[in-house]
Design a protein around this motif. Structure first.
Motif, short mmCIF file in Angstrom:
data_model
loop_
_atom_site.label_atom_id
_atom_site.label_comp_id
_atom_site.label_asym_id
_atom_site.label_seq_id
_atom_site.Cartn_x
_atom_site.Cartn_y
_atom_site.Cartn_z
N GLU A 1 23.16 34.94 23.56
CA GLU A 1 23.56 33.53 23.63
C GLU A 1 23.95 33.02 22.26
O GLU A 1 24.01 31.82 22.03
N HIS A 2 24.18 33.97 21.31
CA HIS A 2 24.47 33.56 19.94
C HIS A 2 25.96 33.54 19.67
O HIS A 2 26.71 34.37 20.19
N GLU B 1 25.06 20.97 19.77
CA GLU B 1 23.99 21.12 18.78
C GLU B 1 23.94 19.94 17.81
O GLU B 1 23.68 20.11 16.62
N LYS C 1 22.17 17.13 16.02
CA LYS C 1 20.75 16.97 15.67
C LYS C 1 20.21 15.62 16.14
O LYS C 1 20.95 14.65 16.26
N GLY C 2 18.91 15.56 16.32
CA GLY C 2 18.24 14.34 16.77
C GLY C 2 18.56 13.11 15.95
O GLY C 2 19.02 12.10 16.50
N ARG D 1 20.28 16.41 23.03
CA ARG D 1 19.48 15.81 21.96
C ARG D 1 19.16 16.92 20.98
O ARG D 1 18.66 17.96 21.36
N GLU D 2 19.43 16.63 19.75
CA GLU D 2 19.22 17.59 18.67
C GLU D 2 19.80 18.94 19.01
O GLU D 2 19.07 19.84 19.40
N ARG E 1 28.77 33.38 16.46
CA ARG E 1 28.89 33.63 15.03
C ARG E 1 30.35 33.60 14.60
O ARG E 1 31.26 33.74 15.41
N LEU F 1 23.73 20.52 24.52
CA LEU F 1 22.57 20.88 23.71
C LEU F 1 22.89 22.09 22.84
O LEU F 1 22.65 22.09 21.64
N SER F 2 23.46 23.15 23.46
CA SER F 2 23.72 24.37 22.69
C SER F 2 25.17 24.81 22.86
O SER F 2 25.85 24.44 23.80
N ARG G 1 32.56 25.57 13.85
CA ARG G 1 31.31 25.11 13.25
C ARG G 1 31.61 24.63 11.83
O ARG G 1 32.17 25.37 11.01
N SER H 1 25.50 22.18 14.16
CA SER H 1 24.18 22.68 13.77
C SER H 1 23.91 22.47 12.29
O SER H 1 22.77 22.43 11.86
N ALA H 2 24.97 22.34 11.47
CA ALA H 2 24.77 22.14 10.03
C ALA H 2 25.14 20.73 9.60
O ALA H 2 25.23 20.45 8.42
#
Lengths: 604, 604
Positions: B469-470, B555, B557-558, B603-604, B472, B580-581, B489, B524-525
């Motif tokens: 599920e990754h 992704e 963040k909260g 969320r987050e 890159r 979410l992801s 990303r 995510s970053a």
């Protein structure tokens, strides 16, 4: 403008060839002239005419403010406009003499020569040449990116505050009182208050009439015209032509009722005529040197003012301004001013707003303005003799008051108090200490805010979302945690300003949890680790090691890992302490505490 | 020091109670005095003695440099040392008069009073009081965090460059020539060259003898002593006591061979005796005001020098200096200097290094130094009459040359060229334009580098790692991508300085891929999105929408999502466009293009 992003309007059929893209980039007029839509013509014509009507008296007034003869202002409103229309990046920026730059010219030249003397005029032309070279040079060197450090809040607050200053500078014309020019808002308010006895009722009446008509035209007229069944194609010209109408009406009133002589209403009066000839400023080396500091200040302030208003107007149409190209355009306009006996020009706030509101769609508006200025200078000057100054003040006032906008402040207040703070600092600074230092303080505040935020990063202890391979903040989600493994995600790059904070925070978290045997640092949000942070990490690892805690890292990004490998950090931490994903790390560390596994070195 | 992180040395049995933690924090001497290990005593005694021997002549020389009588320097080396040892955060910092601060005192006071006059002395005491109040105030207000903006590279380069300056300032004593004091490295080199004719061979010989003995003691003696079977407990005192030995040897040589009168070797000479009495600077309001600018400069420069050397030495033992507590300690030391007729003090680079190298482990070394200074002032002055100045120069030179360290530069060069650039800029600036502006330029360069990096973020197009599920970077991994979904990303927070870059980059990526129907921004970053970046995102969404491309986020963040919700951004983008992801997003978008699913708000 979107020419920097070829074909994005329709990515499925990119029609613009690379050659056209380059032409559009370096000669922006090729973009709007080759695809010129006839529908844009009325807006451009009306805008060009109205800006010309504003520019004639304004440019002369600003030239006098700069200590120069009136025709210098007119000369600076001819060729520079044409050059900027061809090379500049903004489609609606009205280039020409502006108040702030005029004040800077006066302040820079008064120690060097007698205002009004031929030498003073030569020096003013010299400054324009310097400004042109500096701005064009910055554009060619692609230093325009520096304006990205003007945040949205800084530009918005600066625009509102500068609009207030300009609006209040017109109040004296509206009241018919005479007070000296000043850059300070507070001094201006005091002067206005002290001169309240000299108020001219007829002037104020004419001004208020102008304001009322302009506000009506701006806010009610379009709907009214439609209700009257006027065809849509005429609604815009009629409502946007209101300033011209007010000019004609009030000029006729002053002429017909003899308000100039009879009631002391200030009028534009007699203006000398004639086109400029080509010139070059012949100065000695010492003079060139002494002009440089003033020229640098004007280059930066002029570009900042111009870019701020250009960017602000472009974003209303969701267009963009290319700062490098705009620097080249402004630089070329200033060189043109120098070669035609003018003085430094830039994109003016009030005229650009009028240009935009009057419906300007392209550089054609500026070409029309320049053409009309030329015609005016040659033939039409006598007709404006009785134009009352209070009418021009009313036009400027109504135009710039639309720029005073507190909604961005309210919006920031809800979204981000820090941004709201930057807005308030910039606004208050521009009003109290002036435009240049005000913008400077705003930029410093916004950079300081960014650094402050980056130095106090968000740090989350994460756990596994049940039944998934995802790990989330344990304070926000129902997650499963392992008491022996402390998994911490740092939501920031690691650099000098947060290295000490991070080190202390992680040690504190470990110290509060005696059962912890592994600290897993999740680096999914770490975009780089600078030298200071690397030192900090090594110190952290040593302290953890002394405390019997193992240190691991997961989700280290590719660029970060490349650097860590270059200095053999991976050997120091141990290749089996670095995991590709948080899940793999947690699985490995869960089994009987942890034993060195044949795990691969995580990349990215 | 680790007292800010209670119990971290052994998290499994935290033995220190909170009360002790607070005591340790605000009265740091309670930490080292209550747990004092007898093994530390030799190092502390030797260091205390050696620093005292250096400090007696140095403090008098620096007082003369500041335009003050010699005893002022000695008075500033008594109570301030005791106060700092009790309140200061660094265990090895040797506080007292330093060359740089002495120069600043002279520069600030010379316009106000005649050097040597009683008024001048009162003003110097007044500056010390100001400096004490300013530094203690900054410490109490916890403004010490400002030093976190001194990156590792800036401190390392500054230390090396300042050590070079101090070393070269001693060359004149070594050569026995007389040249004026100067802050400029280049001026110093020129003066040395011009005075080469006045070289005193005997002085140089004594100095070189001292240097040779000191270098031998530093690098060879410990191994030699061990080979000779000397017990380990004596090795350290004997090798670290070398400066004292050199002092005794050369003093005896000068006395015995009459080198002072006979060969013109400069000696310390007669020194007035007596302990200081308590004083207070009685100045008028105007005088206090005129001292403030100088006091501010000394406060900041003094703290920066002190913190840089304290931090640098502490990190060699992997200890830390608490900047707030250190400001309080230095401030109290300056107040003590003011009350005992001294002048401003700070942590000196050369003496601190000697203190460290001589084996100082705690503030006890400074207490011993202060005690010896008191004894010396009272009884021992005549013994140092024949101490040659060249010996002191040799001690300082050997000590500070150890600080000149180019390895951090080489290390940075391999790890991070930007950091290496900051190092070089700081080093060159300190040597060429001086210590204060040099540090300033270094800080500006390092902040500029950070902003530049943040404004050009790493942006990766990602794909699925097969069977996981990754997701890159497709340039670094063998991944599966979906031609209709562009998953990008951004490895940076979104803020004003990168908003324009990001917008253009994403549009360009989309424009290059006509088959793309969905743009997925993976956050995510992304640690925050400021107001300018939010505007940019909205503009981006509109342009994508015009091009028929859907915009999604994953992704988030909260903390970021909380803010976006506050301004109803989620409604604008559509709650079902936020995942979410990355995996959930790709699964949803893969199925028949994409249809609005009943997906939850990420969320987050």
């Amino acid at each position: 403008m979107t020419q920097g992003i070829p074909g994005v309007q329709d990515p499925h059929s990119p029609s613009t060839s690379p050659q056209v893209g380059i032409l559009q980039r370096y000669l922006p007029f090729t973009d709007w002239s080759w695809h010129y839509s006839p529908g844009n013509l009325p807006g451009d014509v009306i805008a060009g005419v109205i800006v010309a009507i504003m520019l004639v008296p304004q440019s002369m007034a600003y030239a006098l403010l700069a200590g120069l003869p009136p025709q210098t202002g007119l000369y600076a409103s001819l060729l520079p406009l044409i050059v900027y229309a061809l090379l500049g990046s903004s489609r609606v920026l009205a280039v020409g003499p502006v108040a702030m730059v005029s004040l800077l010219v006066a302040a820079g030249l008064e120690p060097l020569a007698e205002p009004g003397s031929p030498e003073y005029g030569q020096l003013a032309v010299g400054i324009a040449l310097w400004v042109g070279l500096i701005q064009a040079g910055m554009g060619v060197l692609r230093l325009g990116f520096l304006v990205n450090f003007l945040s949205h809040s800084v530009i918005s607050a600066f625009t509102s505050a500068a609009a207030l200053i300009i609006a209040f500078s017109q109040v004296k014309h509206l009241l018919g009182v005479r007070i000296p020019n000043t850059e300070s808002f507070l001094v201006l308010l005091r002067e206005l208050w002290q001169s309240r006895g000299g108020l001219n009722g007829v002037t104020l009446g004419l001004g208020l009439l102008g304001i009322a008509l302009l506000l009506y035209a701006q806010q009610k007229l379009p709907a009214q015209l439609r209700r009257w069944g006027i065809p849509q194609v005429w609604v815009l010209p009629l409502s946007k032509g209101a300033p011209l109408g007010v000019v004609i009406l009030t000029t006729l009133l002053v002429w017909g009722l003899d308000l100039s002589q009879g009631s002391g209403v200030a009028v534009v009066g007699a203006i000398p005529a004639g086109l400029p000839s080509l010139t070059f400023p012949w100065l000695n080396l010492e003079q060139w040197g002494s002009l440089l500091p003033t020229a640098l200040a004007i280059s930066l302030v002029g570009f900042t003012e111009s870019y701020a208003v250009g960017q602000s107007l472009a974003s209303k149409k969701r267009q963009k301004v290319d700062p490098d190209q705009d620097l080249i355009g402004l630089g070329a306009a200033n060189l043109a001013a120098a070669l035609t006996g003018g003085y430094p020009v830039t994109g003016g706030i009030s005229r650009s707003v009028v240009n935009f509101q009057a419906g300007a769609n392209s550089g054609l508006a500026s070409l029309i303005t320049a053409g009309l200025i030329a015609l005016t200078v040659l033939f039409l000057m006598p007709l404006f003799f009785f134009l009352p100054q209070t009418t021009l003040a009313a036009i400027i006032l109504v135009a710039v008051l639309g720029l005073v906008d507190f909604r961005p402040l309210l919006h920031s207040w809800h979204y981000d108090r820090g941004d709201a703070g930057v807005w308030l600092v910039t606004f208050a600074s521009v009003l109290s200490v002036g435009i240049e230092p005000g913008i400077g303080l705003g930029v410093i505040t916004s950079i300081g805010l960014f650094l402050w935020r980056s130095s106090r990063p968000h740090i989350a202890i994460v756990g596994q979302v049940p039944g998934t391979e995802h790990y989330r903040n344990m304070l926000r989600h129902e997650v499963i945690t392992d008491p022996q493994v402390l998994a911490i995600r740092v939501d920031e790059s690691l650099f000098f300003a947060n290295a000490a904070y991070l080190e202390e925070h992680l040690l504190k978290q470990v110290a509060e949890r005696p059962e912890v045997q592994h600290l897993l640092l999740i680096c999914s949000a770490v975009n780089f680790i600078d030298g200071s942070a690397l030192e900090s990490l090594l110190r952290l690892m040593e302290k953890l090691w002394q405390a019997g805690v193992q240190f691991h890292m997961a989700e280290v990004k590719g660029p970060v890992m490349d650097r860590l490998k270059a200095i053999h950090f991976v050997e120091k931490i141990g290749a089996d302490h670095i995991f590709l994903s948080t899940h793999q790390a947690m699985q490995a560390l869960k089994v009987q505490g942890w034993k060195a596994s044949a795990n691969f070195t995580g990349r990215e």
